[in-house]
Write a protein that holds these residues in place. Structure first.
Motif, PDB file in Angstrom:
ATOM      1  N   ARG A 103       0.810  -1.210   0.000  1.00  0.00           N
ATOM      2  CA  ARG A 103       0.000   0.000   0.000  1.00  0.00           C
ATOM      3  C   ARG A 103       0.856   1.278   0.000  1.00  0.00           C
ATOM      4  O   ARG A 103       0.343   2.376   0.157  1.00  0.00           O
ATOM      5  N   ASN A 104       2.181   1.103  -0.141  1.00  0.00           N
ATOM      6  CA  ASN A 104       3.117   2.234  -0.158  1.00  0.00           C
ATOM      7  C   ASN A 104       2.967   3.118   1.071  1.00  0.00           C
ATOM      8  O   ASN A 104       2.957   4.348   0.977  1.00  0.00           O
ATOM      9  N   VAL A 105       2.837   2.471   2.225  1.00  0.00           N
ATOM     10  CA  VAL A 105       2.713   3.182   3.496  1.00  0.00           C
ATOM     11  C   VAL A 105       4.035   3.030   4.242  1.00  0.00           C
ATOM     12  O   VAL A 105       4.522   1.916   4.431  1.00  0.00           O
ATOM     13  N   THR A 106       4.601   4.138   4.664  1.00  0.00           N
ATOM     14  CA  THR A 106       5.848   4.082   5.428  1.00  0.00           C
ATOM     15  C   THR A 106       5.552   3.696   6.876  1.00  0.00           C
ATOM     16  O   THR A 106       4.404   3.804   7.337  1.00  0.00           O
ATOM     17  N   LEU A 107       6.578   3.268   7.577  1.00  0.00           N
ATOM     18  CA  LEU A 107       6.422   2.984   9.007  1.00  0.00           C
ATOM     19  C   LEU A 107       5.937   4.234   9.732  1.00  0.00           C
ATOM     20  O   LEU A 107       5.083   4.157  10.613  1.00  0.00           O
ATOM     21  N   THR A 108       6.473   5.381   9.356  1.00  0.00           N
ATOM     22  CA  THR A 108       6.087   6.642   9.996  1.00  0.00           C
ATOM     23  C   THR A 108       4.602   6.931   9.770  1.00  0.00           C
ATOM     24  O   THR A 108       3.885   7.281  10.710  1.00  0.00           O
ATOM     25  N   ALA A 109       4.138   6.757   8.542  1.00  0.00           N
ATOM     26  CA  ALA A 109       2.725   7.014   8.240  1.00  0.00           C
ATOM     27  C   ALA A 109       1.814   6.035   8.985  1.00  0.00           C
ATOM     28  O   ALA A 109       0.768   6.429   9.506  1.00  0.00           O
ATOM     29  N   LEU A 110       2.209   4.770   9.035  1.00  0.00           N
ATOM     30  CA  LEU A 110       1.400   3.784   9.767  1.00  0.00           C
ATOM     31  C   LEU A 110       1.417   4.075  11.257  1.00  0.00           C
ATOM     32  O   LEU A 110       0.400   3.925  11.938  1.00  0.00           O
ATOM     33  N   ALA A 111       2.551   4.517  11.767  1.00  0.00           N
ATOM     34  CA  ALA A 111       2.640   4.886  13.189  1.00  0.00           C
ATOM     35  C   ALA A 111       1.683   6.030  13.499  1.00  0.00           C
ATOM     36  O   ALA A 111       0.950   5.988  14.495  1.00  0.00           O
ATOM     37  N   GLU A 112       1.657   7.030  12.625  1.00  0.00           N
ATOM     38  CA  GLU A 112       0.744   8.162  12.838  1.00  0.00           C
ATOM     39  C   GLU A 112      -0.707   7.718  12.759  1.00  0.00           C
ATOM     40  O   GLU A 112      -1.531   8.114  13.582  1.00  0.00           O
ATOM     41  N   ALA A 113      -1.041   6.884  11.775  1.00  0.00           N
ATOM     42  CA  ALA A 113      -2.421   6.439  11.590  1.00  0.00           C
ATOM     43  C   ALA A 113      -2.899   5.547  12.730  1.00  0.00           C
ATOM     44  O   ALA A 113      -4.090   5.517  13.041  1.00  0.00           O
ATOM     45  N   SER A 114      -1.972   4.818  13.340  1.00  0.00           N
ATOM     46  CA  SER A 114      -2.355   3.876  14.394  1.00  0.00           C
ATOM     47  C   SER A 114      -2.107   4.402  15.801  1.00  0.00           C
ATOM     48  O   SER A 114      -2.482   3.757  16.776  1.00  0.00           O
ATOM     49  N   GLY A 115      -1.456   5.554  15.905  1.00  0.00           N
ATOM     50  CA  GLY A 115      -1.164   6.102  17.229  1.00  0.00           C
ATOM     51  C   GLY A 115      -0.072   5.340  17.956  1.00  0.00           C
ATOM     52  O   GLY A 115       0.004   5.367  19.186  1.00  0.00           O
ATOM     53  N   LYS A 116       0.768   4.643  17.220  1.00  0.00           N
ATOM     54  CA  LYS A 116       1.859   3.853  17.801  1.00  0.00           C
ATOM     55  C   LYS A 116       3.197   4.438  17.376  1.00  0.00           C
ATOM     56  O   LYS A 116       3.271   5.263  16.470  1.00  0.00           O
ATOM     57  N   SER A 117       4.256   3.981  17.992  1.00  0.00           N
ATOM     58  CA  SER A 117       5.582   4.464  17.630  1.00  0.00           C
ATOM     59  C   SER A 117       6.158   3.656  16.472  1.00  0.00           C
ATOM     60  O   SER A 117       5.787   2.489  16.261  1.00  0.00           O
ATOM     61  N   VAL A 118       7.058   4.276  15.732  1.00  0.00           N
ATOM     62  CA  VAL A 118       7.749   3.592  14.646  1.00  0.00           C
ATOM     63  C   VAL A 118       8.519   2.400  15.202  1.00  0.00           C
ATOM     64  O   VAL A 118       8.534   1.319  14.609  1.00  0.00           O
ATOM     65  N   GLY A 119       9.145   2.570  16.354  1.00  0.00           N
ATOM     66  CA  GLY A 119       9.909   1.481  16.975  1.00  0.00           C
ATOM     67  C   GLY A 119       9.036   0.274  17.293  1.00  0.00           C
ATOM     68  O   GLY A 119       9.425  -0.868  17.048  1.00  0.00           O
ATOM     69  N   TRP A 120       7.850   0.527  17.848  1.00  0.00           N
ATOM     70  CA  TRP A 120       6.946  -0.577  18.185  1.00  0.00           C
ATOM     71  C   TRP A 120       6.504  -1.305  16.913  1.00  0.00           C
ATOM     72  O   TRP A 120       6.514  -2.534  16.859  1.00  0.00           O
ATOM     73  N   LEU A 121       6.138  -0.536  15.877  1.00  0.00           N
ATOM     74  CA  LEU A 121       5.729  -1.167  14.620  1.00  0.00           C
ATOM     75  C   LEU A 121       6.860  -1.991  14.015  1.00  0.00           C
ATOM     76  O   LEU A 121       6.635  -3.088  13.509  1.00  0.00           O
ATOM     77  N   SER A 122       8.064  -1.470  14.091  1.00  0.00           N
ATOM     78  CA  SER A 122       9.223  -2.209  13.591  1.00  0.00           C
ATOM     79  C   SER A 122       9.389  -3.521  14.348  1.00  0.00           C
ATOM     80  O   SER A 122       9.678  -4.567  13.757  1.00  0.00           O
ATOM     81  N   GLN A 123       9.176  -3.477  15.649  1.00  0.00           N
ATOM     82  CA  GLN A 123       9.268  -4.706  16.446  1.00  0.00           C
ATOM     83  C   GLN A 123       8.164  -5.690  16.103  1.00  0.00           C
ATOM     84  O   GLN A 123       8.388  -6.900  16.081  1.00  0.00           O
ATOM     85  N   VAL A 124       6.954  -5.201  15.808  1.00  0.00           N
ATOM     86  CA  VAL A 124       5.859  -6.085  15.402  1.00  0.00           C
ATOM     87  C   VAL A 124       6.204  -6.739  14.069  1.00  0.00           C
ATOM     88  O   VAL A 124       6.025  -7.948  13.893  1.00  0.00           O
ATOM     89  N   GLU A 125       6.725  -5.959  13.133  1.00  0.00           N
ATOM     90  CA  GLU A 125       7.081  -6.513  11.825  1.00  0.00           C
ATOM     91  C   GLU A 125       8.202  -7.540  11.927  1.00  0.00           C
ATOM     92  O   GLU A 125       8.313  -8.407  11.064  1.00  0.00           O
TER      93      GLU A 125
END
Length: 190
Positions: free
Chosen positions: A23-45
């Motif tokens: 979907r061409n969504v960056t970690l930063t954009a997904l973090a903003e949309a989900s209210g989570k941190s980039v670090g947390w999303l990176s750890q989930v991935e």
């Protein structure tokens, strides 16, 4: 909070990364949309952190997918992970709103295409035409299926196959028996 990780897809991190990139969504954009941190999303991935049900719902909404995408796959037999999906271990994708049950035949969502076992329930139909920027090929295994591709209508029998190249399409199963097909889509849509 109850532990739900045993019900999550074994490939949750890889699937989340593949969906985000598709979907061409960056970690930063997904973090903003989900209210989570980039670090947390990176750890989930990387399957280091495991999201709660509510966090998965938020991620699914941000990526415009059903939360069921992240569930429903039984654990693979040792040595078969990433290679084999047993019949009872298929992951249901999407919803059954139109009377369509789609099960992912691939081990995860990281390929350049998606392969589904699709069951079109008796009497079910897609009420509207849909068009997506994909190439799709299907093969009817059992039952009958009515398919519209653009202005063309086809009544498919077992053994028939079809192709859709970005044209508007819809389907219906007005018969008394479920129709079962194998359906391949590229690029992935889930």
């Amino acid at each position: 909070m109850p532990d739900t990780s045993h019900h999550l897809s074994a490939s949750l991190g890889a699937d989340l990364r593949a969906l985000r990139k598709l979907r061409n969504v960056t970690l930063t954009a997904l973090a903003e949309a989900s209210g989570k941190s980039v670090g947390w999303l990176s750890q989930v991935e990387r399957d280091i952190s495991h999201p709660s049900i509510e966090e998965l719902k938020t991620l699914a909404q941000a990526l415009d997918v059903s939360v069921s995408l992240f569930f429903g796959q039984a654990p693979a037999i040792a040595g078969e992970e990433g290679y084999v999906v047993r019949k009872g271990a298929r992951r249901q994708i999407g919803t059954t709103n139109d009377g369509l049950v789609e099960e992912l035949l691939s081990p995860d969502l990281t390929d350049d295409f998606e392969m589904f076992h699709s069951t079109f329930e008796s009497g079910a139909q897609m009420d509207h035409f849909e068009s997506r920027p994909t190439q799709e090929v299907g093969y009817l295994i059992s039952g009958r299926l009515r398919l519209w591709v653009g202005a063309h209508q086809f009544d498919l029998q077992p053994g028939d196959s079809f192709r859709i190249r970005g044209e508007p399409y819809r389907w219906a199963n007005p018969w008394d028996q479920d129709a079962v097909a194998v359906w391949a889509i590229a690029p992935p849509v889930y």
